[in-house]
Write an enzyme that holds these catalytic residues in place. Structure first.
Site: not given
Ligand code: GAL
Length: 823
Positions: A519, A441
């Protein structure tokens, strides 16, 4: 045949000689290189102690410690700690370490290197008052040649100063200290530098594997050297399976890049179920005598990536059933312990997981080794920030704010290329690594400026290794879609958080890209393990936390923050062959990043496994989807006092094709379970104390059963350990999991009795925990309240061997003891 046997015999002798730190007093013989565990007998002090880098500084009143060490985890949770909710409210700051050690006279003609696998952060390392170097990135391994500053036959002092005071300093808990292993490496002046031996074991054709070994050899002598380079490969029984020897001359003060290529007939392949490893031994000989020797492990496997069939391991389509992990070990903080990693991966494997993403930074060497040994596929990630810093949401005094974190962006320009290079160099021999990730991100991915950086980073990866690079980006297919030029720089598109319509759009527009879900939300609610609340109790719980989002209040994951629910997302990935797989956020809870909560939450609650390692309900959803082992799970527990006569929703997860529920022995009927369709069932049941039993069937056959029963009062304690033996090396651990039972042996899922731990024998208690993400008691203690029936205590061996006894007591309960052994 006889000659072959003799060669083999010699090689085995040679092999044993080299790993047993060969040394000889015969001055004509040249001592082989050594790697010494340098974790023991350090001194520690909080703060940057001025003058402590000087040799004559008196550290006699400093604390004696062994590494790996995380100072932050020893502290108290406090609202005043500037780490805020992001860093789990634990202290950080400046710290100093010193180690005094003797260097023998015989090292005079050698090269001595100090190797740190990671120190958090902004390290400055001194030897005898001389600065060896500085390294800002706290997750990177680094080393220094200290030869020219050493005093031979005398005491020498290493001082390490760390500065983790600029807070908030991360989006999650980092720890503070020399939290990974340290090694002292001694070689001749003709040697392979750290990470200088590159092994490629990714070619198999017609049952013949080709192993390519590229070796960097340095000659620091003032004379040319005539050497033999011998590469031998042994199978796991120690049998020689391939050998190559070649002679070379290296001119004085020069280095060469030597290439060997070896074949293995009918190799045993490395895969997720049978991760066969071979040992590659590289020897450098002079006049027939070994002057340098190094061994590494390798796994032979083929890796294929495509925009139609996803990822293939050894020619077989393999969906990545992955989890993102942060680096901490819960109650032990950031301090790296091999057993912590093994336990994490064992539980994840039992969940059906086959892949891990190292979110969002380089992990320890141990982690990579354990993945090799256990057959995990690793998406190895380097960065969470490039040049633009992040300002994540942070909770302060009940209010949500965007707070700038001082993490990596400010050093990116100067250090990124070096950090990425060292990261790939350290990890490229690991068979478990299947792809690299250059970011998560990254804020600038929406702008064309990121294309230039992305291109450069991917070029570094390609120059050093054969595996592709991805980049976890949020916003594909939406209005916030990344800049296309920037997106196109990675080999595999990494989607963070997916929606069905976004994937469709993306595939229509870019049918030729390779893709993976880097993710996504996990199929787990925000509730801590075994927490089921109704009516006023439920309202009070959420009110106390100051959070309003009705869909989050469900026990199954309905967070729907940025994408489909965890269940739905898995279905989307499963039905699309081109997607290589997905990595859920996260596999285990981790310290810090307590969103959506604020104080008193101090650890995250996204994962199907809590911070102490106890599975939550979401764990069984993944098990039902990812594991072949017959299983069934139902929840909530059946100790729902106050709910008598009320209708309660019960959920079930199974990998059978039908499930039947019984209440107090009476069938409530069957429901179908379409495994392909990623289904789970709900049942509306009028609560009364008693028993619920779920029976799962496959093709009409009973394959698994699960009972939840209303328990009586807490009466006794069950202690479970996965191991009963530990190594007496001062580093090994045993995790003891305690469960509170009633007098009939039923689990009491609401018990919160205070448990006290006593040990006899050569061990210490190094941590306690219970999985409550709002528990503010310290992790370093010899007692802990159980949370919803469960509690954890972690024992560490000393260097002494002997019998160990762990006794767990609690007022009003009968105590229990387990016998363990350290040897
Ligand atoms: C994502 C991020 C992670 C964590 C997660 C929490 O967007 O890549 O590192 O922060 O959100 O929901």
């Amino acid at each position: 045949m006889k000659i072959m046997k003799n060669i083999l015999k010699c090689l085995i002798i040679l092999f044993i000689a080299s790993i047993s730190i060969a040394c000889s007093n015969d001055s004509k013989k040249i001592q082989i290189n050594t790697i010494e565990n340098f974790d023991f007998a350090w001194k520690f002090h909080e703060d940057d102690i001025s003058g402590s880098e000087k040799t004559n500084y008196d550290d006699s009143n400093w604390r004696a410690i062994n590494l790996p060490h995380d100072w932050s985890i020893e502290g108290n949770f406090s609202k005043d700690n500037p780490t805020f909710s992001r860093g789990g409210w634990l202290p950080t700051g400046k710290v100093t370490y010193r180690k005094t050690f003797l260097v023998s006279e015989s090292s005079k003609d050698k090269r001595t290197v100090i190797y740190f696998d990671g120190a958090y952060r902004n390290s400055e390392v001194y030897i005898n008052g001389n600065l060896l170097g500085k390294r800002p990135f706290g997750y990177i391994a680094f080393y220094y040649d200290m030869t020219k500053y050493l005093k031979f036959g005398k005491e020498n002092v290493i001082t390490v100063k760390l500065d983790n005071s600029n807070q908030p300093g991360a989006r999650w808990y980092t720890g503070t200290g020399i939290y990974r292993h340290v090694k002292l490496i001694t070689t001749n002046k003709l040697y392979i530098p750290v990470w200088g031996n590159y092994i490629k074991a990714n070619k198999v054709e017609n049952n013949q594997a080709t192993i390519a070994v590229e070796t960097n050899i340095v000659n620091d002598f003032d004379e040319d050297k005539f050497i033999d380079i011998q590469v031998s490969i042994f199978d796991k029984k120690g049998v020689l399976v391939a050998l190559q020897k070649e002679s070379k001359t290296i001119t004085k003060n020069n280095s060469i890049q030597h290439k060997s290529s070896l074949s293995i007939e009918n190799p045993l392949l490395w895969d997720t179920e049978t991760p066969h490893l071979y040992v590659v031994k590289t020897d450098i000989l002079q006049n027939g005598e070994t002057i340098y020797s190094e061994t590494s492990k390798t796994g032979i496997r083929t890796l294929e990536y495509s925009n139609s069939d996803g990822f293939k391991l050894n020619g077989k389509a393999t969906k990545l059933k992955g989890v993102c992990l942060h680096h901490d070990g819960g109650p032990l903080g950031a301090a790296v312990h091999r057993r912590t990693i093994e336990r994490q991966l064992e539980k994840l494997r039992e969940m059906g997981c086959n892949a891990v993403r190292t979110a969002h930074n380089p992990f320890s060497e141990e982690f990579m080794n354990v993945c090799d040994e256990m057959g995990f596929l690793v998406m190895n990630e380097a960065f969470d920030e490039w040049e633009t810093p992040k300002s994540p949401t942070t909770t302060q005094n009940g209010a949500k704010k965007k707070v700038l974190v001082h993490k990596y962006a400010h050093v990116f320009k100067k250090w990124a290329d070096k950090d990425l290079t060292d990261f790939v160099m350290r990890d490229r021999n690991h068979p478990s690594v299947i792809m690299w990730s250059i970011g998560n991100e990254i804020a600038e991915m929406r702008y064309e400026s990121a294309a230039k950086i992305g291109k450069r980073l991917v070029e570094i990866v390609h120059e050093l290794d054969y595996r592709p690079a991805t980049n976890g980006v949020h916003g594909y297919g939406s209005l916030k879609r990344p800049n296309q030029k920037a997106a196109a720089t990675s080999d595999i598109y990494g989607y963070n958080y997916i929606k069905d319509w976004r994937l469709k759009l993306e595939r229509e527009k870019f049918p030729n890209v390779m893709a993976v879900v880097t993710e996504h939300e996990s199929a787990q609610s925000f509730y801590p393990r075994s927490t089921y609340l109704y009516g006023e109790k439920k309202k009070a719980w959420w009110d106390k936390l100051g959070y309003e989002k009705k869909e989050s209040f469900d026990w199954v994951e309905k967070r729907d923050i940025r994408g489909e629910s965890g269940m739905e997302a898995w279905k989307l990935v499963k039905e699309r062959d081109y997607l290589m797989g997905m990595f859920i956020w996260t596999g285990w809870d981790y310290l810090g990043e307590v969103i959506p909560f604020g104080w008193p939450a101090r650890s995250s609650s996204f994962a199907p496994i809590d911070l102490a390692g106890f599975p939550k309900d979401g764990y069984y959803f993944y098990q039902s989807q990812w594991s072949k082992k017959p299983m069934v799970h139902i929840f909530p527990h059946w100790n729902l006092e106050g709910m008598e006569g009320e209708t309660v929703q019960v959920y079930s997860y199974t990998n059978g094709d039908e499930i039947e529920l019984f209440q107090d022995g009476k069938s409530l009927g069957k429901q179908k379970n379409n495994i392909e369709g990623v289904e789970y069932q709900t049942w509306n049941i009028v609560y009364k104390p008693g028993e619920l039993k779920a029976v799962s069937y496959k093709n009409g056959e009973n394959i698994a059963e699960k009972i939840v029963k209303t328990s009586g009062a807490p009466s006794k304690i069950k202690i479970e350990t996965r191991k009963t033996e530990m190594q007496a090396n001062g580093q090994d651990l045993i995790y003891a999991e305690c469960t509170i039972l009633d007098k009939d042996g039923n689990e009491v899922p609401i018990a919160n009795n205070l448990l006290r731990f006593d040990v006899e024998g050569p061990v210490t208690i190094v941590g306690v925990g219970n999985g409550d993400n709002m528990g503010l008691e310290p992790f370093k203690a010899n007692q802990r309240m159980a949370f919803n029936g469960k509690c954890l205590v972690i024992l560490q061996s000393t260097k002494e061997s002997g019998n160990v006894k762990l006794t767990v007591q609690s007022d009003g309960l009968s105590s229990n003891t387990v016998n363990l052994i350290s040897k």
